[in-house]
Write a protein that holds these residues in place. Structure first.
Motif, short mmCIF file in Angstrom:
data_model
loop_
_atom_site.label_atom_id
_atom_site.label_comp_id
_atom_site.label_asym_id
_atom_site.label_seq_id
_atom_site.Cartn_x
_atom_site.Cartn_y
_atom_site.Cartn_z
N LYS A 51 -11.33 10.67 -12.36
CA LYS A 51 -10.99 9.32 -12.82
C LYS A 51 -10.82 8.35 -11.67
CE LYS A 51 -7.47 6.69 -15.35
NZ LYS A 51 -6.23 6.77 -16.17
N TRP A 52 -10.09 8.75 -10.63
CA TRP A 52 -9.70 7.81 -9.59
C TRP A 52 -10.67 7.77 -8.42
CZ3 TRP A 52 -6.59 4.53 -11.53
CH2 TRP A 52 -5.63 4.91 -12.48
N GLU A 53 -11.52 8.77 -8.30
CA GLU A 53 -12.43 8.83 -7.16
C GLU A 53 -13.88 8.98 -7.65
OE1 GLU A 53 -10.99 11.76 -4.40
OE2 GLU A 53 -9.11 10.68 -4.07
N PRO A 54 -14.45 7.92 -8.20
CA PRO A 54 -15.81 8.00 -8.73
C PRO A 54 -16.89 8.01 -7.66
CG PRO A 54 -15.00 5.76 -8.93
CD PRO A 54 -13.84 6.59 -8.43
N LEU A 55 -16.53 7.75 -6.40
CA LEU A 55 -17.49 7.64 -5.32
C LEU A 55 -17.07 8.50 -4.13
CD1 LEU A 55 -17.97 3.76 -5.36
CD2 LEU A 55 -19.53 5.46 -6.32
N TYR A 56 -18.02 8.74 -3.25
CA TYR A 56 -17.76 9.52 -2.04
C TYR A 56 -18.59 8.94 -0.90
CZ TYR A 56 -17.68 13.43 1.23
OH TYR A 56 -17.55 14.20 2.35
N GLU A 57 -17.99 8.89 0.28
CA GLU A 57 -18.64 8.33 1.47
C GLU A 57 -19.56 9.39 2.09
OE1 GLU A 57 -16.27 5.67 4.29
OE2 GLU A 57 -16.48 7.53 5.43
N ALA A 58 -20.88 9.19 1.92
CA ALA A 58 -21.84 10.20 2.34
C ALA A 58 -22.24 10.10 3.80
CB ALA A 58 -23.10 10.09 1.47
N ASN A 102 -7.14 -3.05 -11.79
CA ASN A 102 -7.95 -1.84 -11.65
C ASN A 102 -8.09 -1.49 -10.18
OD1 ASN A 102 -9.57 -3.43 -14.17
ND2 ASN A 102 -8.92 -1.33 -14.54
N VAL A 103 -8.17 -0.20 -9.91
CA VAL A 103 -8.25 0.28 -8.53
C VAL A 103 -9.03 1.59 -8.53
CG1 VAL A 103 -6.05 1.53 -8.67
CG2 VAL A 103 -6.90 0.74 -6.44
N LEU A 104 -9.75 1.85 -7.45
CA LEU A 104 -10.42 3.13 -7.25
C LEU A 104 -10.25 3.54 -5.79
CD1 LEU A 104 -13.31 2.60 -5.60
CD2 LEU A 104 -14.05 1.83 -7.84
N ALA A 105 -10.53 4.81 -5.53
CA ALA A 105 -10.44 5.33 -4.16
C ALA A 105 -11.74 6.01 -3.78
CB ALA A 105 -9.27 6.30 -4.03
N ILE A 106 -12.13 5.87 -2.52
CA ILE A 106 -13.34 6.50 -2.00
C ILE A 106 -12.95 7.44 -0.86
CG2 ILE A 106 -15.60 6.14 -0.96
CD1 ILE A 106 -15.61 3.32 -2.09
N ALA A 161 -1.28 9.23 -8.61
CA ALA A 161 -0.14 8.79 -9.43
C ALA A 161 0.25 7.35 -9.07
CB ALA A 161 1.04 9.74 -9.23
N TRP A 162 0.21 7.02 -7.78
CA TRP A 162 0.51 5.65 -7.35
C TRP A 162 -0.53 4.69 -7.94
CZ3 TRP A 162 -2.21 1.91 -4.80
CH2 TRP A 162 -1.49 0.82 -4.31
N MET A 163 -1.80 5.07 -7.95
CA MET A 163 -2.86 4.22 -8.49
C MET A 163 -2.66 4.00 -9.99
SD MET A 163 -6.02 5.93 -6.35
CE MET A 163 -7.32 4.90 -7.05
N GLU A 164 -2.28 5.05 -10.69
CA GLU A 164 -2.01 4.91 -12.13
C GLU A 164 -0.84 3.96 -12.37
OE1 GLU A 164 -1.69 7.72 -16.08
OE2 GLU A 164 -1.17 8.59 -14.13
N ASN A 165 0.18 4.09 -11.55
CA ASN A 165 1.34 3.20 -11.68
C ASN A 165 0.94 1.76 -11.39
OD1 ASN A 165 4.38 2.78 -11.83
ND2 ASN A 165 3.94 2.00 -9.78
N PRO A 187 0.81 -1.22 0.00
CA PRO A 187 0.00 0.00 0.00
C PRO A 187 0.84 1.28 0.00
CG PRO A 187 -0.91 -1.58 1.54
CD PRO A 187 0.43 -2.13 1.10
N TYR A 188 0.23 2.32 -0.53
CA TYR A 188 0.83 3.64 -0.51
C TYR A 188 0.53 4.30 0.83
CZ TYR A 188 2.41 8.16 -2.30
OH TYR A 188 3.10 9.33 -2.53
N THR A 189 1.50 4.94 1.42
CA THR A 189 1.33 5.57 2.72
C THR A 189 1.34 7.09 2.58
OG1 THR A 189 3.70 5.68 3.24
CG2 THR A 189 2.55 3.63 3.75
N THR A 190 1.18 7.77 3.70
CA THR A 190 1.14 9.24 3.68
C THR A 190 2.40 9.86 4.26
OG1 THR A 190 0.12 9.45 5.87
CG2 THR A 190 -1.36 9.11 4.01
#
Length: 639
Positions: free
Chosen positions: A295-302, A257-261, A245-249, A228-231
């Motif tokens: 592109k990478w964040e098609p969703l959001y936690e409501a 395939n990967v996405l982020a929420i 950029a990490w997700m694209e790589n 995993p990518y860290t902060t």
């Protein structure tokens, strides 16, 4: 206004209309346009809705394990699929119904460290901060919970010792990630119970919450190629651009395939939907940012345990339902109090409006997201029902006094948050063709998902220009929806005249009746200013709007002495076709559906009766659960 049929399978009907029907129907036995007589034949679209949790922590997360959580990923998977387990405080617990899909999202930073801290590994005990937290965490109870909060605050302010903040390259880090992958694979049962490989990227800048849950579509053959990518620099970064950029790589390296929420933004102090680049000295956002985020964040936690993030009463003063489980004390670690100017950067509705404004400037909408709900539990137990709530942290598992704690304080010692303000957390519903990783992930990617605050309400929402009033009466509702329009999460199709929307909701079969369906519209005026309006479009009990246009309340059957409610008010299903009466093709707009249940007892009401205790006077005892569909969008037409 109301649907007169009871329908479960209708919600699963979809359209797959082959263009070669005339060739295979020489006798003309099929209906108009060459469709098969059976409305369920040749379907090729999402046929089922699946409910799951996209945000779960176990004892592997530092703030969970440090606070006493001992349930690990395999325990969490067993619980989510319907097994009875023993909670972190020794209580037997089981879900009323299994979930359909599930993912563990333990923190990427310091992965593997908490077990070493608690166990007193030599490298930890050689560090002053490590010895401190080892002692506090092993003390258990309130001491451990406060220490876990200290750890979060230290991480938020960049004050965690490198000895505790394990990063990629540490042997324990890789070992734990490998086991997270292995456990997800072990419990993945396509068609019955789907698990995803995932983690939480925990960006926390000066206490401002910018977390993202990173979800992989595939299995260990791809996710096992990376860590995993860290902060934490220099290996990681708190900047979302670097995560993307990490997700694209990752996709280029593995072919996966990967996405982020993004985490709900009510604890970001305005950073979640900021109009400027907070990582570049407040520079203006650019098209590259907008394109990458969309592109990478098609969703959001409501919505989740730490408050609901759909709307805020200060931003939506004309919305009677906007003040629902609102958290607005400050940022995550209470290091900075909330101010009104921060609120527009934190909520679904204002974020969607800001997205329209940025699209008019940049040509791309960075905040074009669908909606999901989640728990963010740190007990390993996703328990979204009010009569079965097991808290955010181990310290808030069921007990006589879990609702009267001061949960967080500001630096001056004043109260920021009380423990009774935690809510049960939400669920994600995804329309998909099957209960498999690929189908559910694809449904999330195309934003054909919606959020609930816990109940398993079924919601269909279609938009187009061809819907007629009688379409809401059809048994083959989804066939009509996919044939004449587009589903939630899509752009409205071009055409003449105002768009119309086909919306339907069916109550949770084990839950409460429905009060109403609303459609929320947001738009930009000719000066680029944001506006919103909430329309009641379908409701129960033959109520009539008043002279002010407001619909009377549905009533209240809650008996707090039991506690319980009766479904003698409300409706089991609601639906209609609604056309926008304020349509202007020159104004960009978004639309989403909000479904409201009748009042029911909140978890605090169950605690009061089961433990025989008095709740704090300010504790809410009654709630109105709800669901939020993903939006649809109209982009202004140019002259």
């Amino acid at each position: 206004m109301f649907l007169r049929f009871l329908l479960v399978t209708v919600l699963a009907s979809t359209a797959g209309l082959g263009s070669a029907q005339d060739a295979i129907d020489p006798e003309g036995l099929n209906g108009p346009a060459g469709r098969p007589y059976s409305p369920y034949a040749d379907r090729s679209y999402p046929t089922q809705v699946f409910f799951g949790d996209t945000h779960v922590h176990t004892g592997l997360s530092g703030d969970a394990g440090g606070g006493g959580t001992r349930l690990m990923p395999r325990d969490a998977y067993r619980f989510a699929r319907g097994d009875q387990v023993t909670s972190n405080t020794g209580q037997p617990v089981k879900l009323s119904r299994p979930l359909d899909f599930f993912m563990i999202t333990d923190h990427s930073d310091a992965m593997g460290a908490i077990t070493d801290i608690i166990g007193g590994a030599p490298n930890i005990m050689a560090d002053e901060q490590g010895r401190y937290f080892n002692e506090k965490f092993n003390a258990g109870g309130e001491t451990a919970m406060r220490a876990a909060q200290e750890l979060v605050a230290a991480f938020a302010q960049g004050e965690v010792s490198p000895a505790l903040n394990y990063q990629p390259g540490n042997p324990a880090y890789a070992r734990v990630w490998d086991d997270i992958i292995a456990s997800a694979e072990e419990f993945n049962d396509p068609g019955q119970f789907t698990t995803f490989i995932a983690y939480e990227w925990t960006s926390l800048v000066q206490g401002n919450n910018l977390h993202r849950n990173v979800i992989f579509r595939g299995g260990p053959e791809r996710a096992g190629q990376i860590v995993p990518y860290t902060t934490t620099p220099p290996i990681g970064s708190p900047n979302p651009r670097d995560l993307w950029a990490w997700m694209e790589n990752y996709e280029e390296l593995t072919g996966g395939n990967v996405l982020a929420i993004p985490h709900n933004g009510n604890l970001s102090n305005g950073w979640m939907f900021s109009l400027k680049d907070d990582f570049a000295d407040g520079a203006q956002l650019d098209a590259a940012y907008a394109e990458a985020r969309q592109k990478w964040e098609p969703l959001y936690e409501a919505t989740q345990i730490k408050g609901d993030g759909e709307a805020h009463p200060m931003l939506s003063p004309d919305d009677a339902f906007a003040d629902f489980e609102t958290w607005d004390y400050g940022n995550l670690d209470a290091s900075e109090m909330k101010t009104p100017d921060m609120l527009p950067g934190e909520y679904v509705r204002s974020g969607l409006g800001r997205g329209l404004a940025l699209e008019s400037e940049l040509g791309v909408n960075p905040f074009k997201f669908g909606l999901v709900g989640a728990s963010d539990t740190h007990t390993g137990l996703t328990a979204p029902e009010n009569d079965n709530f097991y808290g955010k942290f181990t310290a808030y598992e069921p007990s006589p006094h879990r609702a009267d704690h001061v949960s967080k304080t500001f630096a001056d010692g004043s109260t920021a948050l009380m423990s009774h303000q935690y809510i049960t957390g939400g669920l994600t519903a995804v329309w998909a063709e099957s209960n498999t990783r690929g189908a559910i992930w694809d449904g999330m990617k195309r934003r054909e998902s919606y959020a609930t605050t816990g109940p398993r309400i079924r919601v269909r929402f279609f938009g187009g220009r061809l819907f007629e009033a009688t379409d809401a009466l059809r048994r083959d509702l989804a066939l009509v929806g996919y044939t004449k329009g587009v589903p939630m999460g899509a752009d409205l199709p071009a055409g003449e005249g105002a768009p119309s929307f086909l919306v339907y909701a069916l109550r949770d079969p084990m839950g409460a009746n429905l009060d109403r369906i609303q459609i929320v519209k947001g738009w930009l005026d000719e000066n680029g200013e944001q506006h919103e309006r909430v329309y009641d479009v379908a409701w129960s009990d033959e109520r009539v709007p008043g002279a002010d246009g407001m619909l009377p309340p549905v009533g209240n059957t809650v008996d707090l002495s039991i506690p319980a409610w009766t479904n003698t008010i409300g409706a089991s299903e609601l639906g209609t076709v609604w056309k926008d009466p304020d349509w202007d093709p020159a104004r960009s707009a978004f639309y989403y559906a909000r479904v409201i249940e009748i009042p029911t007892p909140r978890w605090t009401a169950y605690d009061a009766v089961r433990f025989g205790v008095e709740m704090p006077n300010e504790a809410k005892m009654i709630t109105q659960e709800r669901a939020y569909s993903s939006p649809m969008w109209h982009t202004a037409t140019k002259d």
